[in-house]
Design a protein around this motif. Structure first.
Motif, PDB file in Angstrom:
ATOM      1  N   THR A 133       0.842  -1.215   0.147  1.00  8.98           N
ATOM      2  CA  THR A 133       0.032   0.039   0.213  1.00  8.98           C
ATOM      3  C   THR A 133       0.880   1.450   0.002  1.00  8.98           C
ATOM      4  O   THR A 133       1.892   1.214   0.614  1.00  8.98           O
ATOM      5  CB  THR A 133      -0.982   0.022   1.251  1.00  8.98           C
ATOM      6  N   ARG A 134       0.226   2.383  -0.450  1.00  5.25           N
ATOM      7  CA  ARG A 134       1.107   3.736  -0.426  1.00  5.25           C
ATOM      8  C   ARG A 134      -0.051   4.862   0.238  1.00  5.25           C
ATOM      9  O   ARG A 134      -1.212   4.731   0.101  1.00  5.25           O
ATOM     10  CB  ARG A 134       1.369   4.122  -1.607  1.00  5.25           C
ATOM     11  N   ASP A 135       0.722   5.494   0.885  1.00  7.63           N
ATOM     12  CA  ASP A 135      -0.128   6.599   1.790  1.00  7.63           C
ATOM     13  C   ASP A 135       0.834   7.715   1.417  1.00  7.63           C
ATOM     14  O   ASP A 135       1.781   7.957   2.291  1.00  7.63           O
ATOM     15  CB  ASP A 135      -0.430   6.199   3.174  1.00  7.63           C
ATOM     16  N   GLY A 136       0.583   8.601   0.382  1.00  7.59           N
ATOM     17  CA  GLY A 136       1.566   9.802   0.124  1.00  7.59           C
ATOM     18  C   GLY A 136       2.973   9.042  -0.267  1.00  7.59           C
ATOM     19  O   GLY A 136       2.910   8.211  -1.384  1.00  7.59           O
ATOM     20  N   PRO A 137       4.144   9.554   0.528  1.00  7.92           N
ATOM     21  CA  PRO A 137       5.117   9.103   0.133  1.00  7.92           C
ATOM     22  C   PRO A 137       5.717   7.770   1.030  1.00  7.92           C
ATOM     23  O   PRO A 137       6.568   7.347   0.766  1.00  7.92           O
ATOM     24  CB  PRO A 137       6.062  10.211   0.579  1.00  7.92           C
ATOM     25  N   LYS A 138       4.886   7.445   1.681  1.00 12.09           N
ATOM     26  CA  LYS A 138       5.092   5.960   2.515  1.00 12.09           C
ATOM     27  C   LYS A 138       4.509   5.044   1.958  1.00 12.09           C
ATOM     28  O   LYS A 138       3.586   5.043   1.209  1.00 12.09           O
ATOM     29  CB  LYS A 138       4.422   6.241   3.794  1.00 12.09           C
ATOM     30  N   ARG A 139       5.384   3.852   1.750  1.00 16.47           N
ATOM     31  CA  ARG A 139       5.080   2.632   1.027  1.00 16.47           C
ATOM     32  C   ARG A 139       5.114   1.792   2.098  1.00 16.47           C
ATOM     33  O   ARG A 139       6.147   1.623   2.866  1.00 16.47           O
ATOM     34  CB  ARG A 139       5.943   2.285   0.080  1.00 16.47           C
ATOM     35  N   SER A 140       4.176   0.542   2.227  1.00 14.29           N
ATOM     36  CA  SER A 140       4.216  -0.195   3.386  1.00 14.29           C
ATOM     37  C   SER A 140       4.073  -1.458   2.557  1.00 14.29           C
ATOM     38  O   SER A 140       3.052  -1.621   1.738  1.00 14.29           O
ATOM     39  CB  SER A 140       2.767  -0.068   4.020  1.00 14.29           C
ATOM     40  N   ARG A 141       4.961  -2.582   2.916  1.00 14.28           N
ATOM     41  CA  ARG A 141       4.678  -4.024   2.314  1.00 14.28           C
ATOM     42  C   ARG A 141       4.508  -4.905   3.594  1.00 14.28           C
ATOM     43  O   ARG A 141       5.328  -5.005   4.602  1.00 14.28           O
ATOM     44  CB  ARG A 141       6.029  -4.296   1.566  1.00 14.28           C
TER      45      ARG A 141
END
Length: 193
Positions: free
Chosen positions: A110-118
């Motif tokens: 997922t992406r939330d603005g510049p943050k990416r979570s795996r």
């Protein structure tokens, strides 16, 4: 709301809706509205307290799940869209430690603005202690700094967090009992340039 996500390589978007309409009326609205997109009626199913409509149009699948909202008296819905044409076949991350015989059960990007979570979930029959040791060594050798670690050996649970610059990784390793399978969750958070 989930706009830019992949679950097991499949592009997914999810939107939460709240309505003053009762569940049956909201369900009827979607049935009428979706007739514009397909000559085939959507598949209707029920699972516990959720009513669900599924419509497949080419490679895109749209699903609405509706339940009664006890607080407002109306209903709450989750509307999701999946695009099977853009499925990513090699969704299993290559930058994870080798943890055989554990196997990947789900990968969510997922992406939330510049943050990416795996978020990677794994499971299988393996030694709790050896898996814990492999994980600790892997992240330390790769230049990550341990910032949190807590073990509850009587519950066979290990929680750990490592960071490297703006990136961080959170790990949850659990096992219900010595002869039970392991459950491992790794959440990698990165800031994209």
């Amino acid at each position: 709301m989930l706009r830019d996500a992949r679950v097991n390589g499949l592009p997914v978007q999810v939107l939460e809706l709240r309505s003053e309409l009762p569940t049956e009326e909201l369900l009827a609205y979607f049935k009428r509205d979706w007739r514009r997109y397909s000559s085939v009626a959507p598949l209707e199913t029920e699972q516990q307290h959720w009513r669900k409509l599924t419509l497949q149009q080419g490679p895109v699948q749209v699903v609405v799940q509706i339940e009664r909202d006890g607080r407002s008296g109306g209903s709450r819905a989750l509307l999701s869209q999946m695009n099977f044409r853009d499925v990513q076949r090699d969704y299993i991350p290559r930058d994870l430690p080798s943890l055989a015989p554990l196997h990947v059960t789900q990968v969510s990007d997922t992406r939330d603005g510049p943050k990416r979570s795996r978020l990677v979930q794994m499971g299988g029959d393996a030694s709790f202690e050896i898996t814990q040791q492999r994980l600790r060594q892997y992240w330390s050798r790769a230049g990550w700094r341990a910032v949190f670690e807590r073990s509850a050996n009587e519950q066979r649970q290990w929680l750990a967090s490592f960071d490297r610059g703006p990136a961080s990784v959170d790990i949850v390793l659990t096992q219900a009992g010595p002869r039970e399978p392991l459950a491992l969750t790794i959440n990698l958070l990165e800031v994209e340039p």
